[in-house]
Write a protein that holds these residues in place. Structure first.
Motif, PDB file in Angstrom:
ATOM      1  N   TRP A 188       0.781  -1.236   0.000  1.00  0.00           N
ATOM      2  CA  TRP A 188       0.000   0.000   0.000  1.00  0.00           C
ATOM      3  C   TRP A 188       0.816   1.292   0.000  1.00  0.00           C
ATOM      4  N   HIS A 189       2.022   1.289   0.544  1.00  0.00           N
ATOM      5  CA  HIS A 189       2.719   2.565   0.709  1.00  0.00           C
ATOM      6  C   HIS A 189       3.085   3.172  -0.644  1.00  0.00           C
ATOM      7  N   GLY A 190       2.681   4.416  -0.850  1.00  0.00           N
ATOM      8  CA  GLY A 190       3.005   5.128  -2.077  1.00  0.00           C
ATOM      9  C   GLY A 190       2.092   4.811  -3.243  1.00  0.00           C
ATOM     10  N   LEU A 194      -1.851   7.029  -0.908  1.00  0.00           N
ATOM     11  CA  LEU A 194      -1.844   6.259   0.336  1.00  0.00           C
ATOM     12  C   LEU A 194      -0.436   6.192   0.925  1.00  0.00           C
ATOM     13  N   GLY A 195      -0.373   6.203   2.262  1.00  0.00           N
ATOM     14  CA  GLY A 195       0.901   6.064   2.957  1.00  0.00           C
ATOM     15  C   GLY A 195       0.760   5.104   4.119  1.00  0.00           C
ATOM     16  N   TYR A 196       1.802   4.358   4.403  1.00  0.00           N
ATOM     17  CA  TYR A 196       1.753   3.373   5.483  1.00  0.00           C
ATOM     18  C   TYR A 196       2.372   3.952   6.761  1.00  0.00           C
ATOM     19  N   ALA A 197       1.816   3.540   7.896  1.00  0.00           N
ATOM     20  CA  ALA A 197       2.347   3.934   9.203  1.00  0.00           C
ATOM     21  C   ALA A 197       2.641   2.687  10.031  1.00  0.00           C
ATOM     22  N   ILE A 198       3.886   2.506  10.430  1.00  0.00           N
ATOM     23  CA  ILE A 198       4.252   1.448  11.373  1.00  0.00           C
ATOM     24  C   ILE A 198       3.628   1.820  12.712  1.00  0.00           C
ATOM     25  N   THR A 199       2.829   0.896  13.292  1.00  0.00           N
ATOM     26  CA  THR A 199       1.894   1.305  14.344  1.00  0.00           C
ATOM     27  C   THR A 199       1.937   0.397  15.576  1.00  0.00           C
ATOM     28  N   VAL A 224       8.107   5.856   5.277  1.00  0.00           N
ATOM     29  CA  VAL A 224       6.831   5.518   5.894  1.00  0.00           C
ATOM     30  C   VAL A 224       6.713   6.279   7.214  1.00  0.00           C
ATOM     31  N   TRP A 225       5.514   6.281   7.773  1.00  0.00           N
ATOM     32  CA  TRP A 225       5.282   6.949   9.037  1.00  0.00           C
ATOM     33  C   TRP A 225       5.428   5.971  10.209  1.00  0.00           C
ATOM     34  N   VAL A 226       5.623   6.511  11.398  1.00  0.00           N
ATOM     35  CA  VAL A 226       5.567   5.765  12.655  1.00  0.00           C
ATOM     36  C   VAL A 226       4.481   6.422  13.488  1.00  0.00           C
TER      37      VAL A 226
END
Length: 430
Positions: A188-190, A194-199, A224-226
């Motif tokens: 999904w990232h990019g 859409l962007g992915y977040a490590i959660t 990616v995001w955290v």
């Protein structure tokens, strides 16, 4: 080219609100086909250059205000149906309401239904981008990403990591949770917007092994995001101290595992000390301020004065379902009230333009997306809201008397809710 004529709100790079009572906003696709702002300013200054073009389609919105789409820096889409559940505090609320509900998201069809309703609710409230918790189930991420993609929305989301101190149904497995996270990043990232977040959910529900693996993924995928929580509740802080006695502070747990950097966002950040705040600034980590949630769960108040003195990034967030409303106006109302309550002796009063900035351009900057979303300056993606400042008799009466921009914005913040949003417009890709 689309040309909008209406009152227009946007922000300078330093956060100063810019306002034209008779404004022009020009929108056109870029080379990749994404709609972006081409020009913004007064109608008188710009209409000869833009409105007179042969391909211009003019939309006149008399009596309305065009403003940037709102950015929600921290929200839980699986808690849509937990909103308004009574609780004695954060940890009992998680145990009695949140975890049992989130366990249902292993079912993709169920997750799809909630995701669709959630996104409809965001858009109805004028929120065009959010940094969003899913659950520990990969299906929950697939559901929210697919639904956002179908709407053309910019969405940042991720699978929750929680391999301990969690009940069956939401607890994942250390290694498999990390494998699933990387698979979802690659899926999904990019993709589109859409962007992915490590959660990681929060430090108490992840083992050191899981947090170490999350930090390794954050290093491997630096864009990616955290996304997690920190220093929300005093009971939670005591629990972290017991679980991670070697750490200097709750925030230091994340730093030790490589989870503080640009595009890392931590919700709440209430009980930080000066060393923590300096660390936030040095690592370019951002805080998501959730005032309605903090009031609902009696967690405490974010310290604006110390945050500004330290110079770290922050923005506003609803934190649904701990937060009490999807509406950015409710969030801005609460931020103003708690800011006054906490700092009354210092005389702090958050300016209306600054409150609005925290939920738009300021939030975008904190997410590492400044100049991309959250604003209506040239080059920004054309996510925006059409606001009707006269949607009720009282608000119509009050806004008609406004002599300054502060008076206009404050009237909408104090008296406003979702009904202010007449239309939410998403930047389209051709």
């Amino acid at each position: 080219m689309k040309i909008y004529r209406s009152a227009l709100l946007r922000f300078a790079d330093d956060g100063t609100p810019l306002y034209d009572s008779d404004g022009l906003l020009a929108i056109a696709p870029d080379a990749q086909g994404q709609e972006r702002v081409v020009a913004a300013g007064s109608w008188q200054a710009l209409h000869a250059e833009y409105a007179a073009q042969a391909n211009a389609h003019i939309l006149h919105l008399p009596g309305k205000l065009l403003a940037p789409g709102f950015v929600d820096m921290h929200i839980h889409y699986p808690q849509t149906d937990v909103l308004g559940a009574p609780a004695d505090g954060l940890l009992p609320w998680l145990e009695h309401y949140t975890f049992p509900h989130e366990a249902r998201f292993h079912d993709r069809s169920y997750a799809d239904g909630v995701a669709e309703f959630f996104l409809d609710e965001l858009l109805r409230n004028g929120v065009t981008t959010s940094l969003t918790f899913a659950t520990s189930h990969s299906a929950s991420v697939d559901a929210i990403m697919a639904a956002a993609q179908a709407r053309g929305m910019r969405m940042l989301a991720g699978k929750v990591l929680q391999d301990r101190h969690s009940p069956d149904g939401v607890r994942d497995h250390t290694e498999q949770g990390l494998i699933d996270t990387e698979t979802l990043i690659q899926r999904w990232h990019g993709v589109d917007r859409l962007g992915y977040a490590i959660t990681p959910r929060f430090a108490p529900t992840s083992t050191p092994e899981q947090l170490r693996g999350a930090g390794a993924l954050a290093a491997k995928y630096p864009d990616v995001w955290v996304h997690s929580h920190v220093s929300e509740n005093l009971d939670e802080i005591r629990w972290v101290r017991e679980l991670y006695p070697e750490a200097r502070s709750y925030l230091d747990v994340y730093q030790r595992f490589g989870l503080m950097r640009e595009r890392a966002v931590y919700a709440h950040c209430i009980w930080l000390d000066d060393i923590d705040r300096a660390l936030m600034r040095e690592t370019q980590t951002a805080a998501a301020i959730s005032p309605t949630s903090n009031l609902f769960l009696s967690s405490g108040y974010f310290d604006y004065l110390k945050a500004d003195a330290a110079g770290f990034r922050y923005g506003l967030a609803s934190d649904v379902g701990g937060g009490m409303s999807f509406s950015p106006f409710r969030t801005m109302q609460a931020a103003y009230v708690v800011g006054r309550e906490q700092h009354s002796k210092q005389g702090l009063s958050l300016k209306p333009g600054h409150l609005w900035w925290q939920h738009t351009a300021g939030a975008a900057k904190a997410l590492g997306l400044g100049g991309v979303i959250g604003n209506l300056q040239p080059g920004c993606e054309a996510d925006m809201v059409v606001i009707n400042p006269a949607y009720t008799p009282l608000l119509a009466r009050k806004t008609a008397q406004a002599q300054t921009l502060d008076e206009l914005l404050f009237a909408m913040i104090v008296l406003g809710d979702d009904r202010l949003i007449e239309q939410t417009i998403i930047s389209q890709a051709k």
